[in-house]
Design an enzyme around this catalytic site. Sequence first.
Site, PDB file in Angstrom:
ATOM      1  NE  ARG A 123       7.213   3.927  -9.014  1.00 44.61           N
ATOM      2  CZ  ARG A 123       6.006   4.358  -9.307  1.00 44.61           C
ATOM      3  NH1 ARG A 123       5.267   4.931  -8.391  1.00 44.61           N
ATOM      4  NH2 ARG A 123       5.540   4.234 -10.524  1.00 44.61           N
ATOM      5  CD  GLN A 128      14.316   9.152 -10.357  1.00 39.73           C
ATOM      6  OE1 GLN A 128      15.082   9.837 -11.033  1.00 39.73           O
ATOM      7  NE2 GLN A 128      13.690   9.624  -9.305  1.00 39.73           N
ATOM      8  CG  ASP A 131       9.246   3.479 -12.514  1.00 42.60           C
ATOM      9  OD1 ASP A 131       8.378   2.656 -12.864  1.00 42.60           O
ATOM     10  OD2 ASP A 131       9.133   4.202 -11.500  1.00 42.60           O
ATOM     11  CB  SER A 134       7.441   6.421 -13.761  1.00 43.26           C
ATOM     12  OG  SER A 134       7.434   6.251 -12.363  1.00 43.26           O
ATOM     13  CE1 TYR A 231       1.873   2.499  -7.590  1.00 44.70           C
ATOM     14  CE2 TYR A 231       4.000   1.680  -6.861  1.00 44.70           C
ATOM     15  CZ  TYR A 231       3.084   1.916  -7.870  1.00 44.70           C
ATOM     16  OH  TYR A 231       3.404   1.568  -9.156  1.00 44.70           O
TER      17      TYR A 231
END
Length: 376
Positions: A123, A128, A131, A134, A231
């Site tokens: 992350r 991004q 990902d 996500s 997280y």
Amino acid sequence: MSEPLRIAVLKERASGETRVSATPETVKKFIALGAVVAVEKGAGEGASISDAEYEAVGAEVKSGAVTGADVVLGVQGPEPKALSGVRAGAWIVATLDPFKERGRVDEYASLGLEALAMEFMPRITRAQSMDVLSSQSNLSGYKAVIEAANLYGRAFPMMMTAAGTVSAAKAFVMGVGVAGLQAIATARRLGAQVSATDVRSATKEQIQSLGAKPIFVENVAGIEGEGAGGYATEMSEEYQKAQAELVSSHIAKQDIVITTALIPGRPAPRLISDAQIASMKPGSVIFDLAVAQGGNVEGSVPDQVVVKHGVKILGYSNTPAKLPADSSALYARNLYNFLSAFWDKEKGRPVLDEEIGDAVRLTRDGKVVNERLLGA
């Protein structure tokens, strides 16, 4: 001149999996890079993509799509027997569930395959767009609220009518990661009064920015900042006790509760007990987004509506698969963004760097090499 890279797109075989790992949009882009793309017959059916649409952008559509493949794309990790005919050292690019499916990872290693776990994508800013967690969590958060609203049997927004006023539903989101933030936004759009909680103090402002009320333990320290990789991690017993007391007093007043808490590589933390469910109003709804990892809610069962104390509890083992067209489109773009970011024009194939390569690579040269997996 070397042969062009051959990319195979598999038809998913896992029960209930409707997604596909490449769309005509991303296939066209791979071909533009110089790759040859073979799509297994019927691969896109669950996501409403026909074989003809793949053929129209230049893909080969056939039964033995993996034969001679250098890169195999999947949503869920394919069974090793489905990979017969791939080239030595071929890449398997999918969500591989490495902790739960360690035996399958070992088989990939024994076959000399290089398994790349998309859910291990770091992350970091430059990753991004790659990902998958996500992109899929975003849709899951949305879908959880829609399903809860459907089960609820009452209106979400306040409605003023000649016959009287309908009160707005009260929705509570537990866990404010990507899924939780989208759940807050969706419940707000539907007109609910929304509150949310998380163990990470950094999420307070995010909750408020979406027009929801943050519910936080004030007298015991939680996690300052974001926590590892965005997280949450497991909390102290003191915090867990304070959180349980706070949630118990708040949850009794809620109509809708969405739970989203996950800890990578570990069973989902238990957030709601049977006693807390019993305190809720009959007709309330809880959607447990973590049900496939053991569940945040006591008594939740994957893919079933469970009624306890008059409260309906639901959670899907694969929530993104309930929105197959959109989840496939986003997932496929994640995979394209990943492979194209490392495309070496001279070699006509992707060459991974250490930072991202070491994070996602599970197997290489016949061995399991991933530190996270070896340390588990």
